[in-house]
Design an enzyme around this catalytic site. Structure first.
Site, PDB file in Angstrom:
ATOM      1  N   LYS A  52      49.818  30.549  44.161  1.00  0.00           N
ATOM      2  CA  LYS A  52      50.451  29.534  43.307  1.00  0.00           C
ATOM      3  C   LYS A  52      51.817  29.142  43.869  1.00  0.00           C
ATOM      4  O   LYS A  52      52.167  27.959  43.930  1.00  0.00           O
ATOM      5  CB  LYS A  52      50.567  30.055  41.867  1.00  0.00           C
ATOM      6  CG  LYS A  52      49.211  30.111  41.168  1.00  0.00           C
ATOM      7  CD  LYS A  52      49.207  30.855  39.847  1.00  0.00           C
ATOM      8  CE  LYS A  52      47.764  31.009  39.352  1.00  0.00           C
ATOM      9  NZ  LYS A  52      47.610  31.779  38.124  1.00  0.00           N
ATOM     10  N   GLN A  96      50.955  35.422  34.267  1.00  0.00           N
ATOM     11  CA  GLN A  96      49.698  35.775  34.934  1.00  0.00           C
ATOM     12  C   GLN A  96      48.945  36.848  34.139  1.00  0.00           C
ATOM     13  O   GLN A  96      49.520  37.859  33.743  1.00  0.00           O
ATOM     14  CB  GLN A  96      50.007  36.284  36.358  1.00  0.00           C
ATOM     15  CG  GLN A  96      48.789  36.578  37.200  1.00  0.00           C
ATOM     16  CD  GLN A  96      47.969  35.338  37.552  1.00  0.00           C
ATOM     17  OE1 GLN A  96      48.496  34.228  37.645  1.00  0.00           O
ATOM     18  NE2 GLN A  96      46.673  35.522  37.743  1.00  0.00           N
ATOM     19  N   ASP A 119      48.903  26.311  31.511  1.00  0.00           N
ATOM     20  CA  ASP A 119      47.594  26.987  31.558  1.00  0.00           C
ATOM     21  C   ASP A 119      46.651  26.417  30.493  1.00  0.00           C
ATOM     22  O   ASP A 119      45.432  26.609  30.572  1.00  0.00           O
ATOM     23  CB  ASP A 119      47.778  28.483  31.241  1.00  0.00           C
ATOM     24  CG  ASP A 119      47.759  29.361  32.488  1.00  0.00           C
ATOM     25  OD1 ASP A 119      47.067  29.003  33.448  1.00  0.00           O
ATOM     26  OD2 ASP A 119      48.429  30.407  32.464  1.00  0.00           O
TER      27      ASP A 119
HETATM   28  N1  GUN Z   1      44.403  35.197  35.586  1.00  0.00           N
HETATM   29  C1  GUN Z   1      43.244  34.759  36.153  1.00  0.00           C
HETATM   30  N2  GUN Z   1      43.161  33.405  36.064  1.00  0.00           N
HETATM   31  C2  GUN Z   1      44.290  32.996  35.440  1.00  0.00           C
HETATM   32  C3  GUN Z   1      44.782  31.707  35.071  1.00  0.00           C
HETATM   33  O1  GUN Z   1      44.155  30.661  35.290  1.00  0.00           O
HETATM   34  N3  GUN Z   1      45.986  31.695  34.450  1.00  0.00           N
HETATM   35  C4  GUN Z   1      46.694  32.835  34.178  1.00  0.00           C
HETATM   36  N4  GUN Z   1      47.864  32.709  33.546  1.00  0.00           N
HETATM   37  N5  GUN Z   1      46.260  34.039  34.507  1.00  0.00           N
HETATM   38  C5  GUN Z   1      45.072  34.120  35.136  1.00  0.00           C
END
Ligand code: GUN
Length: 288
Positions: A52, A96, A119
């Site tokens: 990211k 996350q 998200d």
């Molecule tokens: N963990 C696995 N996929 C995601 C996601 O798309 N967003 C977040 N915040 N955590 C994750």
């Protein structure tokens, strides 16, 4: 239709569109910024967060990454979210997941201001999605919609079978595909579904998002179906330096023989999730 749906190439196209949006925002004095919070030492989460950060830099956005200790308290994390909610230079906030077990993930999710919830996990954004109001759509479903769009297939009236009812992928995707302009007839299968192949065999679109390596095999899908594989499963593999290989929820080899189009793992849905996160951050910054 190309047989392999190249998620890497389509994600690059999305990122270049976002780059242009960032330039327009910069011209208005706005520097899109995402705060990413990683709690603890989960190796897979660390890899996702690094991807990211790299993507943010690539599209010209600012990243503010917070790496917090495994024993961070609920209060400390909520205090940080309060600070970031109140900081006008931060347009998006992402915590996350999964979080360490002692933290209350739902409370953390709902602590983020809905207008910074890139998200799309906040209960207000989830409700807006159901009611077809403008909201932040979770990045993986959004990426899958874009992949389907890029195949050029007509989806109206088609049967989409989704395997997996998670709040992040399967459930929102089932709602979105049932809405306009997608207009699919949707079946949402899950771990309690009996005779899974009864549903998958009549589907024009099969989307596997259940976290079970190789569950969907070629004999379970209809000739010329479109197959989207959301799974990223770590399977022990002594021949790899890391000790594991990444496998999807679909058995690629047998499914590719039957499908008209299929996403690979890696290089299918994964890169799209990150590209759509960039899209959502640009949207948050543009709204602000
Ligand atoms: N963990 C696995 N996929 C995601 C996601 O798309 N967003 C977040 N915040 N955590 C994750």
């Amino acid at each position: 239709m190309e047989k392999i749906i190249d998620g890497k190439a389509i994600a690059e196209k999305v990122r270049s569109e976002v780059k242009e949006q960032v330039k327009s925002l910069n011209a208005l004095g706005i520097n899109p910024c995402l705060a990413v919070i990683l709690v603890g030492n989960d190796p897979a989460s660390a890899v996702y967060v690094a991807s990211k950060t790299k993507a943010l830099q690539e599209v010209g956005m600012t990243d503010r990454t917070f790496k917090l200790a495994e024993d961070t308290t609920q209060q400390a994390l909520e205090d940080l979210l309060d600070d970031l909610n109140g900081d006008d230079s931060v347009h998006g906030i992402l915590v996350q997941f999964p979080l360490p077990a002692h933290l209350d993930s739902q409370r953390i999710t709902d602590k983020i201001l809905p207008q910074k919830d890139v998200d799309g996990f906040h209960i207000q954004n989830a409700g807006a999605l159901v009611c077809e109001k403008d909201s932040f759509i979770p990045c993986t479903p959004l990426g899958i919609l874009r992949l389907l769009q890029e195949t050029g297939m007509e989806t109206a009236g088609k049967h989409a079978c989704i395997i997996g009812r998670s709040h992040f992928v399967g459930r929102p995707l089932s709602i979105l595909l049932s809405q306009k302009p997608w207009d699919c007839t949707v079946t949402l299968c899950h771990s309690a579904t009996k005779n899974l192949s009864f549903f998958t065999k009549t589907a024009d679109i099969v989307i596997a998002a259940c976290g079970r390596a190789g569950l969907v095999t070629g004999d379970m899908i209809k000739t010329d179906a479109v197959v989207i594989d959301v799974g990223i499963n770590r399977v022990p593999d002594a021949s790899k330096k890391s000790g594991y290989a990444l496998k999807g929820d679909v058995d690629f080899e047998s499914a590719a023989k039957v499908a008209s189009a299929i996403t690979p793992v890696p290089g299918g849905v994964g890169p799209m999730t990150i590209a759509m996160l960039m899209f959502n951050v640009a949207k948050a910054a543009g709204r602000g």
